[in-house]
Scaffold this motif. Structure first.
Motif, PDB file in Angstrom:
ATOM      1  N   ARG A   3     -17.425   2.419 -33.205  1.00 30.01           N
ATOM      2  CA  ARG A   3     -18.675   2.639 -32.478  1.00 30.01           C
ATOM      3  C   ARG A   3     -19.165   1.353 -31.818  1.00 30.01           C
ATOM      4  O   ARG A   3     -19.713   1.381 -30.712  1.00 30.01           O
ATOM      5  N   SER A   7     -19.481   1.038 -27.800  1.00 28.22           N
ATOM      6  CA  SER A   7     -20.829   0.825 -27.266  1.00 28.22           C
ATOM      7  C   SER A   7     -20.831  -0.215 -26.153  1.00 28.22           C
ATOM      8  O   SER A   7     -21.694  -0.187 -25.270  1.00 28.22           O
ATOM      9  N   GLY A  56     -22.015   5.586 -28.813  1.00 30.34           N
ATOM     10  CA  GLY A  56     -22.396   4.181 -28.769  1.00 30.34           C
ATOM     11  C   GLY A  56     -23.722   3.962 -28.070  1.00 30.34           C
ATOM     12  O   GLY A  56     -24.527   3.118 -28.478  1.00 30.34           O
ATOM     13  N   VAL A  60     -26.420   2.609 -30.789  1.00 30.23           N
ATOM     14  CA  VAL A  60     -26.467   1.146 -30.706  1.00 30.23           C
ATOM     15  C   VAL A  60     -27.413   0.687 -29.603  1.00 30.23           C
ATOM     16  O   VAL A  60     -28.365  -0.051 -29.844  1.00 30.23           O
TER      17      VAL A  60
END
Length: 539
Positions: A3, A7, A56, A60
């Protein structure tokens, strides 16, 4: 980690709007602004790649973005992080109207004054000015109602002024606010994702026990593989789509996991029950594989004359070996496997004991060590070298003493960077040089390095890196005088050692002494008086 990596692609998608790939994705998936998360809602028509990118973006980027205002058209005054690391809505002293919450910075722009004005914000007094980003400076800070509100949560009216004039051509830009850098770093994204997760326990002690157990190297390596769950059992083969069934091929009664092979399979369970005392069997068979390994590799149970961690390790190794032999049809005959395991463990224990004996494991005895005066008609030259780091900063020292221990001459040498043997040889060389120049023709040379004494007695090959200095020392020794080279313990060479340590405080080069320096005078008196120091030595 996946991830965090994906991201970064989402971050580039939001910032590199002019790139061809970004324009294609924006057009195909109707990419909007990061504040509006409606376009991030998963749809059935999305590809797997785009789904990963959106994960992502949601997990994030959307929660870790701060804004640097430009024209103020994108940054929401109350809902975005632009002034402090969190939205200003949480610092409002009262309820902000719903219609006000969605306003951007440009809506609060006061024409002519070039200021952005918002009132009634809670903010900590000590942080009110230090937390402002570089683009802003405080133009006005007014305290209100300070007598009725606690000092750590007062109401302030803020008025901020842009350092530059408002420019409509410069748009607002994003920064990764939760990161420690102004650039998007995958490591920072990973730290942001994992900051709320439970930290993994340290496995250092576990693997330290594995590598310290008294067992053959192949057994320790096998235990290391077991600790990493890297043994190819049928359960693992099915998980990797390499097999059709996870059933144990030996007992046909359960799935063949690692713990089943090593402990729970009837082929090994009977052996373990004969090895483990009855009072400990319940706990022995109830533990998970990691607890089982950790406890048995560290405990000190005695089964006859064998050490339990060694016996346990050998049994685990042979349980895997017997399983492989059964599966591949190579089963050998063994009347009593328990007796076989105990004999193997005893053999390993005896081999390690023999190896320790060959490596100098014999007992040490205490001896009293002191400096001995030279024989009549002789002088004694004591030299020493030291290197702090080996190689590292190095120095050497030496002293020439007469029959009664009086000081006849000495030196301290600051060398620079070199190894300990090289420092020792430089000490020998300059010690011989001083003794020769002072006219002494019968010299007892004492060195506390057995390696250097071996060099001086038998020499070295021309390819040796210290050959040049050994030849220089041999050149002095072969002159028209008598030089006897002797090895002594450090306790009998304390004066030369003190001079070498004193040389570390001097400049590079050699400093000779006609009289004993004050820093080592007490050591010289102790040697003259015959002060002895105990030392444990091997016979």
């Amino acid at each position: 980690m996946n991830r965090a990596l994906i991201s970064k692609v989402g971050w580039r998608l939001l910032n590199n709007v002019d790139s061809l790939w970004a324009r294609v994705l924006r057009s195909k998936y109707k990419v909007g602004e990061i504040q509006d998360r409606a376009w991030l809602t998963p749809k059935g028509t999305w590809s797997s790649t785009w789904r990963s990118i959106c994960v992502g973006l949601r997990e994030v980027i959307s929660g870790g973005v701060s804004w640097v205002p430009g024209d103020g058209q994108q940054t929401r005054f109350w809902l975005d992080s632009w002034l402090i690391p969190e939205p200003l809505l949480g610092w409002a002293s009262g309820q902000v109207p719903q219609g006000e919450q969605g306003k951007v910075l440009a809506d609060y722009w006061i024409e002519g004054a070039a200021t952005v004005h918002a009132s009634d914000l809670h903010y900590h007094a000590s942080n009110s000015e230090s937390s402002l980003p570089p683009r802003f400076q405080t133009a006005h800070l007014e305290n209100r109602d300070s007598e009725t509100i606690p000092s750590d949560s007062r109401r302030f009216r803020f008025r901020f002024r842009f350092r530059s004039e408002k420019r409509s051509s410069t748009g607002d830009s994003m920064l990764p606010s939760s990161f420690r850098s102004q650039f998007y770093i995958v490591r920072s994204a990973y730290a942001l994702l994992s900051q709320e997760e439970t930290p993994l326990p340290s496995m250092d002690r576990f693997f330290d026990r594995i590598w310290r157990v008294m067992a053959p190297e192949r057994v320790r390596y096998f235990l290391w593989l077991v600790g990493h769950q890297a043994i190819m059992s049928n359960v693992e083969r099915v998980r990797r789509h390499l097999g059709d069934t996870a059933v144990c091929q030996v007992c046909k009664g359960a799935d063949e996991s690692i713990i089943h092979i090593l402990r729970d399979c009837p082929a090994m369970e009977g052996i373990w029950r004969r090895l483990v005392p009855p009072r400990e069997r319940q706990y022995f068979f109830a533990k998970s594989i990691m607890e089982w390994l950790f406890d048995n590799l560290g405990s000190r149970k005695e089964q006859g004359s064998e050490d339990w961690p060694t016996l346990f390790s050998v049994a685990v190794w042979w349980s895997w070996k017997w399983r492989c032999m059964n599966v591949f049809g190579e089963s050998g005959k063994c009347r009593d496997r328990v007796r076989f395991l105990k004999d193997m463990a005893a053999e390993v224990t005896n081999a390690h004991a023999l190896a320790r004996g060959n490596q100098g494991g014999q007992p040490r005895v205490e001896r009293i060590i002191s400096w001995k005066r030279p024989r009549e008609g002789w002088v004694k030259l004591s030299t020493d070298g030291a290197s702090r780091g080996n190689p590292g900063p190095a120095a050497a020292g030496g002293v020439v003493r007469g029959e009664d221990g009086t000081w006849l001459g000495g030196f301290a040498l600051r060398i620079g960077i070199c190894s300990a043997p090289l420092a020792e040889l430089w000490g020998v060389y300059y010690g011989l040089l001083i003794a020769w120049e002072k006219g002494y023709r019968r010299v007892e040379l004492e060195v506390d390095s057995e390696l250097v004494v071996g060099f001086l007695r038998s020499g070295v090959s021309d390819a040796h890196p210290l050959a040049f200095l050994v030849r220089m020392c041999h050149g002095f020794i072969s002159r028209d005088w008598l030089v006897r080279v002797t090895h002594v313990y450090r306790e009998a060479n304390r004066l030369a050692d003190g001079l070498a340590n004193y040389a570390f405080t001097l400049q590079l080069g050699i400093l000779s002494f006609d009289y004993c320096p004050d820093v080592v005078h007490s050591i010289m008196l102790a040697d003259i008086n015959g002060t002895a120091v105990p030392r444990f030595i091997r016979l």
